[in-house]
Motif scaffolding. Structure first.
Motif, PDB file in Angstrom:
ATOM      1  N   PHE A  65      86.546  34.821 -10.337  1.00 40.98           N
ATOM      2  CA  PHE A  65      86.597  33.392 -10.648  1.00 40.98           C
ATOM      3  C   PHE A  65      85.721  32.582  -9.695  1.00 40.98           C
ATOM      4  CE2 PHE A  65      90.402  35.265 -12.340  1.00 40.98           C
ATOM      5  CZ  PHE A  65      90.435  34.723 -13.608  1.00 40.98           C
ATOM      6  N   GLN A  66      85.390  31.365 -10.162  1.00 39.53           N
ATOM      7  CA  GLN A  66      84.547  30.457  -9.401  1.00 39.53           C
ATOM      8  C   GLN A  66      85.088  30.211  -7.987  1.00 39.53           C
ATOM      9  OE1 GLN A  66      83.407  26.131 -10.512  1.00 39.53           O
ATOM     10  NE2 GLN A  66      82.955  27.359 -12.294  1.00 39.53           N
ATOM     11  N   SER A  67      86.427  30.093  -7.888  1.00 38.27           N
ATOM     12  CA  SER A  67      87.046  29.741  -6.602  1.00 38.27           C
ATOM     13  C   SER A  67      87.245  30.960  -5.702  1.00 38.27           C
ATOM     14  CB  SER A  67      88.406  29.129  -6.869  1.00 38.27           C
ATOM     15  OG  SER A  67      89.171  30.067  -7.606  1.00 38.27           O
ATOM     16  N   TYR A  68      86.915  32.156  -6.216  1.00 40.64           N
ATOM     17  CA  TYR A  68      87.135  33.458  -5.569  1.00 40.64           C
ATOM     18  C   TYR A  68      88.614  33.832  -5.532  1.00 40.64           C
ATOM     19  CZ  TYR A  68      82.476  32.341  -3.789  1.00 40.64           C
ATOM     20  OH  TYR A  68      81.172  31.951  -3.675  1.00 40.64           O
TER      21      TYR A  68
ATOM     22  N   ARG B  78      89.260  53.686   0.040  1.00 42.49           N
ATOM     23  CA  ARG B  78      88.475  52.940  -0.956  1.00 42.49           C
ATOM     24  C   ARG B  78      88.155  51.526  -0.466  1.00 42.49           C
ATOM     25  NH1 ARG B  78      91.080  54.345  -6.764  1.00 42.49           N
ATOM     26  NH2 ARG B  78      89.726  52.636  -7.433  1.00 42.49           N
ATOM     27  N   VAL B  79      89.086  50.933   0.291  1.00 44.64           N
ATOM     28  CA  VAL B  79      88.802  49.609   0.868  1.00 44.64           C
ATOM     29  C   VAL B  79      87.633  49.719   1.847  1.00 44.64           C
ATOM     30  CG1 VAL B  79      89.701  47.842   2.446  1.00 44.64           C
ATOM     31  CG2 VAL B  79      91.120  48.633   0.537  1.00 44.64           C
ATOM     32  N   ALA B  80      87.658  50.772   2.670  1.00 44.20           N
ATOM     33  CA  ALA B  80      86.567  50.946   3.658  1.00 44.20           C
ATOM     34  C   ALA B  80      85.225  51.112   2.943  1.00 44.20           C
ATOM     35  CB  ALA B  80      86.877  52.162   4.542  1.00 44.20           C
ATOM     36  N   ASP B  81      85.242  51.895   1.855  1.00 48.15           N
ATOM     37  CA  ASP B  81      83.989  52.094   1.087  1.00 48.15           C
ATOM     38  C   ASP B  81      83.476  50.775   0.526  1.00 48.15           C
ATOM     39  OD1 ASP B  81      84.064  54.754   1.551  1.00 48.15           O
ATOM     40  OD2 ASP B  81      84.760  55.342  -0.457  1.00 48.15           O
ATOM     41  N   MET B  82      84.403  49.996  -0.035  1.00 44.36           N
ATOM     42  CA  MET B  82      84.009  48.728  -0.660  1.00 44.36           C
ATOM     43  C   MET B  82      83.469  47.739   0.372  1.00 44.36           C
ATOM     44  SD  MET B  82      83.988  48.088  -3.755  1.00 44.36           S
ATOM     45  CE  MET B  82      83.760  49.558  -4.655  1.00 44.36           C
ATOM     46  N   LEU B  83      84.142  47.663   1.529  1.00 42.85           N
ATOM     47  CA  LEU B  83      83.686  46.721   2.566  1.00 42.85           C
ATOM     48  C   LEU B  83      82.310  47.134   3.089  1.00 42.85           C
ATOM     49  CD1 LEU B  83      86.965  45.855   4.518  1.00 42.85           C
ATOM     50  CD2 LEU B  83      85.765  44.526   2.774  1.00 42.85           C
ATOM     51  N   LYS B  84      82.082  48.448   3.125  1.00 43.34           N
ATOM     52  CA  LYS B  84      80.768  48.928   3.546  1.00 43.34           C
ATOM     53  C   LYS B  84      79.716  48.504   2.514  1.00 43.34           C
ATOM     54  CE  LYS B  84      78.599  53.085   5.190  1.00 43.34           C
ATOM     55  NZ  LYS B  84      78.492  54.464   4.814  1.00 43.34           N
ATOM     56  N   LEU B  85      80.079  48.668   1.253  1.00 41.33           N
ATOM     57  CA  LEU B  85      79.145  48.335   0.163  1.00 41.33           C
ATOM     58  C   LEU B  85      78.697  46.877   0.234  1.00 41.33           C
ATOM     59  CD1 LEU B  85      78.079  49.720  -2.514  1.00 41.33           C
ATOM     60  CD2 LEU B  85      79.881  48.442  -3.669  1.00 41.33           C
ATOM     61  N   VAL B  86      79.625  45.987   0.589  1.00 40.39           N
ATOM     62  CA  VAL B  86      79.265  44.563   0.627  1.00 40.39           C
ATOM     63  C   VAL B  86      78.963  44.085   2.062  1.00 40.39           C
ATOM     64  CG1 VAL B  86      80.499  43.986  -1.499  1.00 40.39           C
ATOM     65  CG2 VAL B  86      81.690  43.768   0.684  1.00 40.39           C
ATOM     66  N   SER B  87      78.714  45.046   2.967  1.00 42.98           N
ATOM     67  CA  SER B  87      78.378  44.759   4.378  1.00 42.98           C
ATOM     68  C   SER B  87      79.405  43.858   5.057  1.00 42.98           C
ATOM     69  CB  SER B  87      76.990  44.106   4.482  1.00 42.98           C
ATOM     70  OG  SER B  87      76.053  44.824   3.776  1.00 42.98           O
TER      71      SER B  87
ATOM     72  N   ARG C  71      83.183  35.123   2.045  1.00 46.66           N
ATOM     73  CA  ARG C  71      84.314  35.084   1.102  1.00 46.66           C
ATOM     74  C   ARG C  71      83.872  35.596  -0.268  1.00 46.66           C
ATOM     75  NH1 ARG C  71      86.376  30.412   3.823  1.00 46.66           N
ATOM     76  NH2 ARG C  71      85.130  28.985   2.582  1.00 46.66           N
ATOM     77  N   GLN C  72      82.647  35.206  -0.637  1.00 46.12           N
ATOM     78  CA  GLN C  72      82.118  35.634  -1.931  1.00 46.12           C
ATOM     79  C   GLN C  72      82.008  37.165  -1.982  1.00 46.12           C
ATOM     80  OE1 GLN C  72      78.895  36.955  -2.643  1.00 46.12           O
ATOM     81  NE2 GLN C  72      78.955  36.660  -4.851  1.00 46.12           N
ATOM     82  N   ARG C  73      81.595  37.758  -0.855  1.00 48.21           N
ATOM     83  CA  ARG C  73      81.437  39.216  -0.833  1.00 48.21           C
ATOM     84  C   ARG C  73      82.799  39.927  -0.870  1.00 48.21           C
ATOM     85  NH1 ARG C  73      77.453  40.462   3.828  1.00 48.21           N
ATOM     86  NH2 ARG C  73      77.430  38.256   4.336  1.00 48.21           N
ATOM     87  N   VAL C  74      83.815  39.293  -0.230  1.00 47.32           N
ATOM     88  CA  VAL C  74      85.163  39.877  -0.282  1.00 47.32           C
ATOM     89  C   VAL C  74      85.679  39.830  -1.725  1.00 47.32           C
ATOM     90  CG1 VAL C  74      87.558  39.645   0.513  1.00 47.32           C
ATOM     91  CG2 VAL C  74      85.673  39.216   2.093  1.00 47.32           C
ATOM     92  N   ALA C  75      85.457  38.696  -2.382  1.00 42.80           N
ATOM     93  CA  ALA C  75      85.916  38.563  -3.774  1.00 42.80           C
ATOM     94  C   ALA C  75      85.233  39.610  -4.653  1.00 42.80           C
ATOM     95  CB  ALA C  75      85.613  37.161  -4.283  1.00 42.80           C
ATOM     96  N   LEU C  76      83.964  39.854  -4.375  1.00 46.14           N
ATOM     97  CA  LEU C  76      83.215  40.848  -5.151  1.00 46.14           C
ATOM     98  C   LEU C  76      83.791  42.254  -4.897  1.00 46.14           C
ATOM     99  CD1 LEU C  76      80.798  40.667  -7.022  1.00 46.14           C
ATOM    100  CD2 LEU C  76      79.321  41.129  -5.074  1.00 46.14           C
ATOM    101  N   ALA C  77      84.071  42.550  -3.615  1.00 48.20           N
ATOM    102  CA  ALA C  77      84.648  43.866  -3.276  1.00 48.20           C
ATOM    103  C   ALA C  77      85.999  44.033  -3.970  1.00 48.20           C
ATOM    104  CB  ALA C  77      84.808  43.989  -1.758  1.00 48.20           C
ATOM    105  N   ARG C  78      86.790  42.954  -3.998  1.00 45.78           N
ATOM    106  CA  ARG C  78      88.108  43.036  -4.635  1.00 45.78           C
ATOM    107  C   ARG C  78      87.976  43.257  -6.143  1.00 45.78           C
ATOM    108  NH1 ARG C  78      92.334  38.166  -4.452  1.00 45.78           N
ATOM    109  NH2 ARG C  78      90.781  37.397  -5.913  1.00 45.78           N
TER     110      ARG C  78
END
Ligand code: ATP
Length: 381
Positions: free
Chosen positions: A101-104, A133-142, A159-166
């Protein structure tokens, strides 16, 4: 044995392959809210691994179309197929789709790690699997070094990158993003646009992105669907949309353009000639026009495709005479507003390739505008 060559056009441009099966098929979808038609008879194919942008002004129906893909709204008529399956009776949580979502919508009381792992926790996955899997995702989005922070301790881009990882951790086949970069400032937006494209290419997930920002759509998209009043008015690659807009609306919505009303005076398969009363001579365009031309049509020429000179050009066609009324120096380029004899104002941009490039051009000076015969396009009203 030599590897089988992969046809790059097929891989990159499945929409040109009549045999390619679309991943999303939207068939004659209309959405009404009471009397109001928010989405009007939209038919659209989107292919696997595309980054497709729905682009349009405020209220044109792009979010409503996205919400129908996610299952948060039901079409009033028409059908949506994802991966060949009719979505009419499939609820949002059973679709192979995730929406950002727009607001993340990050949970403020949870850390970055907890936010990203939330979906897997709800599925009661083992703790060790969630952690991996969380570690992999956080790595993916630096974002590996920010796992213990809470959302308010992050910048907008983080925040945008965390929302994307989620959104990506549950490995959706389709990710829907509503104005994903809307909250970021211009510099960060540009940087994040490239990150988003790289990430999408790495994962091969199909992205459908809603945006009202044409530059963002041009940077991100494999293809763009331009929307106006609930309808898709043109679908094409960024280059097709910019270079060959089909209508005045699309030409004016994407970038700046000069539009001249005209009458067709010569119509051949490889060229047309159009008389435009606002110009001193006919416009010669070195391509035919496929649809039957109406008596009145429009010729569109982008500002960067017009040259300026102080002496009359040698050519018989494709030029005009005018007086410089405004000059705006923007650093990388300068914008000139030129008043023609007819009173029409034409916008011309020139790159400042060297420091003293346009010093010989000044206010109230007479100049000649000319352009190549591949530069103009004929558009409908
Ligand atoms: P924006 O860029 O401003 O978000 P949009 O193109 O995403 O615009 P939508 O949110 O799809 O636009 O809305 C399209 C139209 O439908 C708008 O006029 C809006 O007011 C209307 N609309 C959307 N949802 C509803 C609803 N639940 N009830 C009534 N009208 C709605």
């Amino acid at each position: 044995m030599a590897p089988t060559p992969i046809d790059p056009v097929f891989v990159r441009e499945p929409w040109h392959d009549p045999k390619a099966e679309p991943y999303i098929r939207i068939e004659q979808v209309t959405k009404r809210f009471g009397e109001f038609v928010a989405v009007n008879e939209v038919s659209l194919n989107i292919y696997r691994s595309e980054l497709f942008c729905l682009l349009g002004g405020s209220g044109c129906g792009k979010t409503t179309l996205l919400r129908m893909l996610a299952g948060f709204e039901q079409p009033s008529s028409g059908k949506i197929f994802i991966d060949g399956v009719d979505m009419s009776d499939i609820p949002p949580y059973e679709r192979p789709v995730n929406m950002m979502f727009q607001s993340y919508a990050l949970f403020p009381h949870m850390t970055v790690e907890q936010n990203v792992g939330f979906g897997l926790k709800m599925e009661a996955k083992p703790k060790s699997e969630i952690a991996d899997r969380v570690a992999d995702m956080l790595k993916l989005v630096s974002m590996s070094q920010y796992g213990k922070r809470k959302p308010h301790q992050l910048s907008g881009g983080q925040r945008q990158r965390v929302a994307l990882a989620r959104a990506l951790i549950k490995q959706p086949k389709l990710l829907l993003l509503d104005e994903p970069l809307g909250a970021l400032d211009k510099k960060l937006r540009e940087h994040t646009q490239f990150e988003l494209v790289n990430l999408q290419e790495k994962l091969g997930v199909t992205f459908v992105v809603v945006t009202h920002d044409q530059e963002e759509a041009m940077t991100l998209a494999t293809r763009i669907g331009v929307m106006d009043h609930g309808r898709i008015v043109q679908v094409g690659t960024p280059k097709e949309i910019y270079e060959f807009p089909q209508s005045k609306f699309v030409a004016e919505f994407i970038g700046s353009v000069n539009v001249f009303e005209g009458q067709l005076i010569d119509d051949q398969s490889d060229h047309v000639r159009v008389a435009c009363p606002e110009l001193d001579c006919p416009v010669y365009i070195s391509h035919g026009i496929s649809s039957a031309p109406k008596a009145t049509l429009w010729v569109a020429i982008r500002p960067e495709k017009i040259e300026l000179s102080l002496v009359p050009p040698a050519q018989q066609e494709n030029w005009a005479r005018g007086v410089i009324k405004e000059i705006a120096y923007l650093g990388d380029l300068s914008v000139f507003l030129i008043r023609l004899n007819s009173g029409k104002t034409v916008r011309v941009t020139r790159p400042n390739r060297w420091r003293h490039e346009d010093e010989h051009m000044t206010w109230e000076q007479e100049v000649f505008l000319h352009w190549h015969d591949t530069s103009p396009v004929v558009v409908s009203a």
